[in-house]
Design a protein around this motif. Structure first.
Motif, short mmCIF file in Angstrom:
data_model
loop_
_atom_site.label_atom_id
_atom_site.label_comp_id
_atom_site.label_asym_id
_atom_site.label_seq_id
_atom_site.Cartn_x
_atom_site.Cartn_y
_atom_site.Cartn_z
N ALA A 346 0.88 -1.20 -0.01
CA ALA A 346 -0.12 0.00 -0.13
C ALA A 346 0.88 1.23 0.04
CB ALA A 346 -0.90 0.12 1.15
N PHE A 347 1.94 1.10 0.83
CA PHE A 347 2.93 2.48 0.79
C PHE A 347 3.37 2.67 -0.57
CE2 PHE A 347 7.26 3.89 1.66
CZ PHE A 347 7.07 5.14 1.86
N SER A 348 3.88 1.71 -1.46
CA SER A 348 4.52 1.36 -2.64
C SER A 348 3.38 2.29 -3.46
CB SER A 348 4.98 0.25 -3.03
OG SER A 348 3.77 -0.51 -3.41
N GLN A 349 2.08 2.00 -3.64
CA GLN A 349 1.10 2.55 -4.19
C GLN A 349 0.93 3.89 -4.16
OE1 GLN A 349 -0.08 0.48 -6.58
NE2 GLN A 349 1.05 -0.95 -5.68
N LYS A 350 1.07 4.47 -2.79
CA LYS A 350 1.06 5.64 -2.73
C LYS A 350 2.17 6.55 -3.47
CE LYS A 350 -1.19 5.35 1.80
NZ LYS A 350 -1.26 5.76 3.55
N LEU A 351 3.26 5.84 -3.21
CA LEU A 351 4.80 6.49 -3.97
C LEU A 351 4.34 6.69 -5.51
CD1 LEU A 351 7.43 4.72 -1.88
CD2 LEU A 351 6.55 7.24 -1.81
N PHE A 352 3.75 5.63 -6.04
CA PHE A 352 3.37 5.41 -7.35
C PHE A 352 2.39 6.61 -7.86
CE2 PHE A 352 4.15 0.78 -7.25
CZ PHE A 352 5.65 0.89 -7.50
N LYS A 353 1.43 7.03 -6.87
CA LYS A 353 0.30 7.73 -7.41
C LYS A 353 1.00 9.37 -7.08
CE LYS A 353 -4.11 9.42 -5.85
NZ LYS A 353 -5.17 9.08 -4.67
N LEU A 354 1.84 9.61 -5.97
CA LEU A 354 2.85 10.90 -5.84
C LEU A 354 3.45 10.99 -7.10
CD1 LEU A 354 3.55 13.28 -4.10
CD2 LEU A 354 5.26 11.79 -3.13
N TYR A 355 4.22 10.11 -7.71
CA TYR A 355 4.81 10.26 -8.80
C TYR A 355 4.17 10.57 -9.82
CZ TYR A 355 7.89 9.33 -12.83
OH TYR A 355 8.75 9.52 -14.07
N ALA A 356 2.86 10.02 -9.89
CA ALA A 356 2.22 10.07 -11.31
C ALA A 356 1.61 11.63 -11.14
CB ALA A 356 0.96 9.17 -11.36
N LEU A 357 0.96 12.14 -10.05
CA LEU A 357 0.50 13.46 -9.74
C LEU A 357 1.43 14.45 -10.14
CD1 LEU A 357 -1.54 13.09 -6.41
CD2 LEU A 357 -2.60 13.33 -8.71
N ILE A 358 2.75 14.26 -9.60
CA ILE A 358 3.67 15.12 -9.93
C ILE A 358 4.28 15.24 -11.57
CG2 ILE A 358 6.48 15.86 -9.58
CD1 ILE A 358 5.87 14.55 -6.93
N GLU A 359 4.16 13.97 -12.01
CA GLU A 359 4.40 14.28 -13.48
C GLU A 359 3.43 14.75 -14.42
OE1 GLU A 359 7.05 12.99 -15.42
OE2 GLU A 359 7.98 13.51 -13.64
N GLU A 360 2.18 14.37 -13.69
CA GLU A 360 0.85 15.17 -14.60
C GLU A 360 0.80 16.57 -14.22
OE1 GLU A 360 -3.93 14.80 -14.37
OE2 GLU A 360 -2.86 13.83 -12.61
N LYS A 361 1.30 17.32 -13.17
CA LYS A 361 1.23 18.64 -13.11
C LYS A 361 2.39 19.20 -13.94
CE LYS A 361 0.05 22.01 -9.96
NZ LYS A 361 -1.24 22.61 -9.66
#
Length: 368
Positions: A346-361
């Motif tokens: 679950a922690f790794s999924q949060k890291l993936f999501k954070l990376y995706a949000l930053i890349e999207e921004k």
């Protein structure tokens, strides 16, 4: 400007810290919430009711070590600011600040850049009361206003933008800056910090969050304190920061090196602040709660967030009994919070999501 209020605009950091410190003092001494006398404006300015100066507990504020600070005689902060002969006259000076006005042909103040003056009748009254020399003294910036700044005013970097050895200080600034130390956060290494910005509203909240975060978590790294405070700002208030404001948020750091007092300035890149002000990104970083992940964002090492997540995921899908020494050491070193250690996938999924949000921004061209 309405006669009943005075409108203040952000200037250099010492003036700004004085204004924020004065707002703190209202609650501390008089028990008055700042909202009762002050109003933050959307353009970054601040309106203060003039009549507050007529109702301050002057003796309790300035002649008692328990409150603001003694400004009489040999105070370490304000050496010789107010000598004994004028002590009983000082309350009158504070009261007359309620009559402060701007005059077009007056000399601009070197701190607030405004042309404030006291009405002529009040000046006469002050002179008759024996405060003429005091007024003349505090109208030129020197040791009495702040002992560590006075002797070398021309040597300061972007915190002061006036290269003359002495410059005029208006009656209002001469008063406000004696409160500047109330807005500083004392760190355990004896240094002090203040978050400066082109908006009093932003400064008020950011400095309050820095105090709360430091008191709660004892984080010593200025970069991390600023980053976490900006995240708090994004999550708790619907404040839209303009590009100019984000580009000019800085931390003023006062510290002592040997026998010398020094001041340094630290700021985060505009792009980083823009990411931290995104509520989705701020919320996820706050939920993750790991300082090393915050630092990856602060250092613009976004790809390392993805790499970190991938390694955590690979370890997380394995049976813990099958972990090797390197895997155990990695998890224990890189992850501090039990909630993350106990659920690595679950922690790794949060890291993936954070990376995706930053890349999207970033992909949306937010840095243009």
């Amino acid at each position: 400007m309405a006669d009943s209020v005075i409108r203040l605009y952000p200037g250099n950091w010492l003036y700004n810290a004085g204004v924020i410190g004065f707002l703190y003092s209202l609650k501390e001494v008089e028990g008055i919430p700042y909202e009762d006398v002050a109003n933050f404006k959307d353009d970054g300015s601040l309106e203060i009711r003039k009549d507050i100066f007529e109702n301050l507990k002057v003796d309790e504020r300035y002649f008692s070590e328990r409150k603001i600070s003694s400004i009489v005689g040999k105070s370490d902060l304000y050496r010789n600011y107010l000598q004994e002969p004028w002590k009983d006259k000082f309350p009158y000076y504070v009261e007359k600040l309620s009559k402060i006005e701007e005059k077009e042909d007056a000399i601009p103040c070197g701190l607030c850049y405004r042309k404030f003056y006291l009405l002529n009748d009040d000046i006469k009254e002050l002179e008759n009361l024996g405060l003429k020399k005091f007024l003349e003294g505090v109208s030129k910036f020197d040791m009495r206003h702040m002992s560590m700044l006075g002797p070398s005013i021309g040597g300061f970097p972007n915190g002061f933008w006036n290269n003359s050895q002495t410059f005029r200080v208006c009656p209002l600034c001469a008063y406000l800056i004696i409160h500047h130390h109330l807005s500083l956060v004392d760190l355990s290494d004896k240094s002090k910090i203040f978050v400066n910005a082109p908006s009093f509203k932003v400064m008020w909240h950011l400095n309050r969050y820095v105090k709360e975060i430091y008191g709660r978590e004892k984080i010593e790294v200025i970069k991390e304190l600023l980053g976490m405070s900006i995240i708090e700002l994004a999550l708790k208030f619907h404040i839209q920061l303009g590009k100019w404001t984000m580009m000019n948020i800085e931390v003023v750091n006062q510290y002592r090196e040997g026998d010398n007092d020094k001041i340094e300035f630290f700021s985060l890149p505009y792009e980083t602040i823009l990411l931290l002000m995104d509520r989705n990104i701020a919320s996820l970083i706050n939920d993750i709660g790991e300082i090393n992940v915050l630092n990856l964002v602060l250092d613009s090492k976004y790809r390392e967030i993805l790499d970190f997540g991938e390694r955590v995921f690979k370890i997380g899908i394995k049976n813990k009994n099958d972990w090797g020494k390197h895997e155990n050491d990695f998890i224990n070193k890189k992850i501090k919070m039990d909630k993350n250690k106990n659920n690595l996938v679950a922690f790794s999924q949060k890291l993936f999501k954070l990376y995706a949000l930053i890349e999207e921004k970033i992909g949306k061209g937010v840095y243009v």
